[in-house]
Design a protein around this motif. Sequence first.
Motif, mmCIF file in Angstrom:
data_model
loop_
_atom_site.group_PDB
_atom_site.id
_atom_site.type_symbol
_atom_site.label_atom_id
_atom_site.label_comp_id
_atom_site.label_asym_id
_atom_site.label_seq_id
_atom_site.Cartn_x
_atom_site.Cartn_y
_atom_site.Cartn_z
ATOM 1 N N THR A 1 42.461 -42.377 1.200
ATOM 2 C CA THR A 1 43.288 -43.281 0.394
ATOM 3 C C THR A 1 43.987 -42.512 -0.719
ATOM 4 O OG1 THR A 1 41.697 -45.055 0.850
ATOM 5 C CG2 THR A 1 43.302 -45.441 -0.877
ATOM 6 N N GLN B 1 36.826 -42.408 3.109
ATOM 7 C CA GLN B 1 37.787 -43.467 2.764
ATOM 8 C C GLN B 1 38.449 -43.164 1.431
ATOM 9 O OE1 GLN B 1 36.225 -47.424 2.117
ATOM 10 N NE2 GLN B 1 38.261 -48.366 2.142
ATOM 11 N N VAL C 1 43.091 -49.791 7.061
ATOM 12 C CA VAL C 1 42.172 -48.751 7.524
ATOM 13 C C VAL C 1 41.054 -49.404 8.334
ATOM 14 C CG1 VAL C 1 40.731 -48.852 5.430
ATOM 15 C CG2 VAL C 1 40.802 -46.739 6.775
ATOM 16 N N PRO D 1 43.477 -50.161 -2.496
ATOM 17 C CA PRO D 1 43.418 -48.769 -2.942
ATOM 18 C C PRO D 1 42.661 -48.633 -4.262
ATOM 19 C CG PRO D 1 45.607 -49.269 -2.119
ATOM 20 C CD PRO D 1 44.860 -50.573 -2.172
ATOM 21 N N TYR E 1 32.795 -42.953 -2.705
ATOM 22 C CA TYR E 1 34.245 -43.144 -2.757
ATOM 23 C C TYR E 1 34.851 -42.294 -3.875
ATOM 24 C CZ TYR E 1 38.677 -45.778 -2.541
ATOM 25 O OH TYR E 1 40.004 -46.149 -2.410
ATOM 26 N N GLN F 1 52.161 -46.875 4.631
ATOM 27 C CA GLN F 1 50.884 -46.322 4.203
ATOM 28 C C GLN F 1 51.025 -45.279 3.104
ATOM 29 O OE1 GLN F 1 48.535 -48.484 5.342
ATOM 30 N NE2 GLN F 1 47.318 -47.045 6.546
ATOM 31 N N SER G 1 42.372 -52.780 2.918
ATOM 32 C CA SER G 1 41.557 -52.335 1.788
ATOM 33 C C SER G 1 42.407 -52.328 0.535
ATOM 34 C CB SER G 1 40.997 -50.925 2.040
ATOM 35 O OG SER G 1 42.042 -49.957 1.997
ATOM 36 N N MET H 1 46.776 -45.741 -7.396
ATOM 37 C CA MET H 1 45.411 -45.927 -7.878
ATOM 38 C C MET H 1 45.306 -45.578 -9.355
ATOM 39 S SD MET H 1 43.556 -44.237 -4.552
ATOM 40 C CE MET H 1 41.981 -43.972 -5.365
ATOM 41 N N ASN I 1 47.087 -40.687 0.193
ATOM 42 C CA ASN I 1 48.276 -41.499 0.412
ATOM 43 C C ASN I 1 48.686 -42.355 -0.777
ATOM 44 O OD1 ASN I 1 49.081 -41.358 3.497
ATOM 45 N ND2 ASN I 1 46.851 -41.335 3.405
ATOM 46 N N ARG I 2 47.739 -42.677 -1.698
ATOM 47 C CA ARG I 2 48.027 -43.658 -2.745
ATOM 48 C C ARG I 2 47.490 -43.241 -4.120
ATOM 49 N NH1 ARG I 2 48.942 -48.837 -0.693
ATOM 50 N NH2 ARG I 2 49.998 -48.646 1.318
ATOM 51 N N TRP J 1 48.080 -53.181 -0.337
ATOM 52 C CA TRP J 1 47.061 -52.946 0.673
ATOM 53 C C TRP J 1 47.205 -51.577 1.328
ATOM 54 C CZ3 TRP J 1 44.005 -56.570 -0.612
ATOM 55 C CH2 TRP J 1 44.479 -57.826 -0.957
ATOM 56 N N TYR J 2 46.061 -51.039 1.749
ATOM 57 C CA TYR J 2 46.043 -49.842 2.576
ATOM 58 C C TYR J 2 45.222 -50.183 3.814
ATOM 59 C CZ TYR J 2 45.631 -45.002 4.077
ATOM 60 O OH TYR J 2 45.697 -43.834 4.800
#
Length: 857
Positions: free
Chosen positions: A97, A93, A347, A362, A160, A809, A360, A105, A100-101, A344-345
């Motif tokens: 994430t 995860q 998933v 990010p 994570y 996303q 979720s 983050m 993509n982000r 939000w992401y």
Amino acid sequence: MAARLRRVAACLTATLSATLLMFVLGVGIGPVPALGRALAPGGGVWPSAAGARLPHSQALRIPGLTGTAEVSFTSSGMASVQASNDHDLFLAQGYVTARNRLTQMDLERRLGEGRLAQLQGSSAVASDTFELRLGLERTARAEWAATAPGSPAGQALTAYAQGVNDRLAELHSTHEWPAIYGLTGVHPARWTPVDSMVVQEVLTQQLDFTTAPLDYSILQKSLGAADTARWFPVQPANAQQPYDPGPYHYLGTDPLAAANANAAAVPATSSAAPTTAAATTSTTTADAAAAAVSILSGTASLPDDLRHIHPDSNAWAVNGSALRGGVSLLAGDPHLQLSLPSYWYEVSLRSPGFDVTGASLPGMPAILLGHNAHISWSLTDVQNQSTLFYKERTSSSHPDEYFWRGAWRPLQKVHYTIPVRGASSVPLTVNLTVHGPIMTEKGQTTSVDWMGDIPSADLSALLSVNTASDWGGFTKALREWRAPTQNFVYADDQGHIGIIAPGYYPLVRSGKPWLPLSGTGESDISGTIPFAAVPKTYDPPGHVVATANQRPVGANYPYYIGTSQGFDPGYRADEIYGSLDGTTQDGSSGSAALQSSVTDSLARSIVPRLLSALDGTSLDARSRSVRTMLAGWNGSMDASSPAASVWWTFWGTYLSTVFQPWWDEAKVPVSLDPWNLDLGHAPGPLVEDLEQWTLHDPTNAAFASPGSTTPNAPAAMRAAFTKTVDSLTKQLGNDPADWTWGRLHQRKIPSLTGAAALGYGPFPAGGDPWTPNAADDGMVSDFGPSWRMTVTWTGPGQSTAKAIYPGGQSEDPASPWYQNLIPLWWDGRYLPLRTAAEQSRDGTSSGDVRWTLRPER
């Protein structure tokens, strides 16, 4: 036509996004500086173009995995992760994430840790200073220190972080950094569990940190104590629909489970007690106001959403006779500042310990909003008063000390150096008292005791929610939830529904907590509301539970949870309950329609009074046509409605007609905090007052200008109507039929970079702050439903779930997944919210992209 224009504009944006990105980075817009020499091929921004490519099916070697994990993406970008153990699940995860982000983050943790200036330069120093004073990172470190490494939360955070760092290692190898890092030469540091907790703290600040006592202090100095109490009361003036109507029971108080992480420890020894003169030094109203001004000036340097201002979220659940085609239904749409990329992401996560899907955050493991095989949940903000300000007693004869409980205590000092890109570093010293950090020493030395600064096991609670299977397990998990206080709305596959609002509700020994409190000890926090007494409801006889940030309890609730300034006026709740009570809902389709509703229940109650006030008056032809238009209006704030423009303009003018003379006489300094003091922003308590007086007290003294003795609501309404017609004629022309709401009111979704070219809109839009599909933050609204979800349970383990959010996303503006979901969201359409098993099954036939993640050799 408007929808077609939006689609064309979106298509053009997708086609030109790469070009726009290069332009933005070439010239510099918003917080993004000019690219300069980094634009050269072979370095800088050019490698980041890889982020614009959609993923393809492949096998990847990921350090830290203990087994194989599978990741799949739908054609819309929705991600699904499956792993053979929980460690690999959360590692994957974090990796997915970050793919993509990552920029989002990193910016969130920099914001919370006071390190934005390292990336953005001098313009971010004020924000960094405020956040370092408030102490999000100090709290996050305390939370991590209290987390057992072998606990589920400790293992999830560690795994994570490993996944995020695996992505960082790839970027160090490939040099395909997101554009902002190629531009600035400042690359993200390794991710740690503390960083995840800081990201959570940033969200807590957005939902929980307020400056209400400072605003009350300013109002009391301007308006006087009597009018402030009358017009900004503790209990709202209008009728409310609490989801927990009682009966209530006083169950005493519980102690706070932990101390404020940003408070000074009480020393074993202290200075001698002061002289009587020093001990009784009083604070003047001017000093308190000066302190309020100083702190509010600091909040002005923050992004708009880092102080809780907008009380807009909806969630409801229905069961039994209120639902057709299922045993229970949950609908949720939390409202936040809109942005690209989104908060939000989406998933889905599956392992031996987890099978859950939804939204979720990010930077954080697990699912915050969603459903598993048996239960579903969503959130709205309780908005209890979680922020207390203390007037600390200091003296020049006791430097670096403060007076508390009969003795002078040493200030605890924390020293920082703020790195600034392109400039010298800035030193900062933060002073801490037993209440918390000192936020200002101007006028009156003032500290803040914020519940978000108390370490809590929120992730542990969330992980338990993700795996709960019934109401008992759900509520047991939430005993550990501390901040922010939230309404958790629930529905399950057995047909049960409910709401519970866990968290810290601070209670003080004495004093008025809506004003700055004495810091000498007598007004300290004495405890919090026990979990057994927090607002809640379960399987009510009406088969409907709903929360839209209205006050969750009635006036006879035996605990203080805040004033009318902190809660929504209740019009969204009125519309939701009005739509659900006594009716049978058609599953997700009915809830989707209600989530998109732009009906204003306040308008439907006030407009008849306005029409009555206009009866028998002499109106010109234009005014008569406007009156006729209002008489046939259904209260819907559609973009194509001219009556909506009339209503909104009238209500703001009416509010100003009544209160502006009082504001002018009192010289209320609205510029210090426009969101809560300026009548143009329609402060919630005044809206409630005006509604109540118009309907039930038309001769209230407030309707008379200062010095007048003839208060009269109908007269004020007639004056406001005349001004409304004149104003709209000047703005929109002579024909009232052309005064459509979309000409005045628009929506936009800004880019996190601040670059307009990378955002969406503005486009004409319906809604207002009081419609279920809320549109707040002015005539060009960038605040609204950040996620829409419906879950219909049809039996044990059987559900149909749908969701949508305004974004995509990917955070890369050149990616087809950057804003591809916005047209669906705008038009009130949804995509399936699939579990990992559903995505694995359905994706085989639809050709989903699949990654196979294997341990590093």
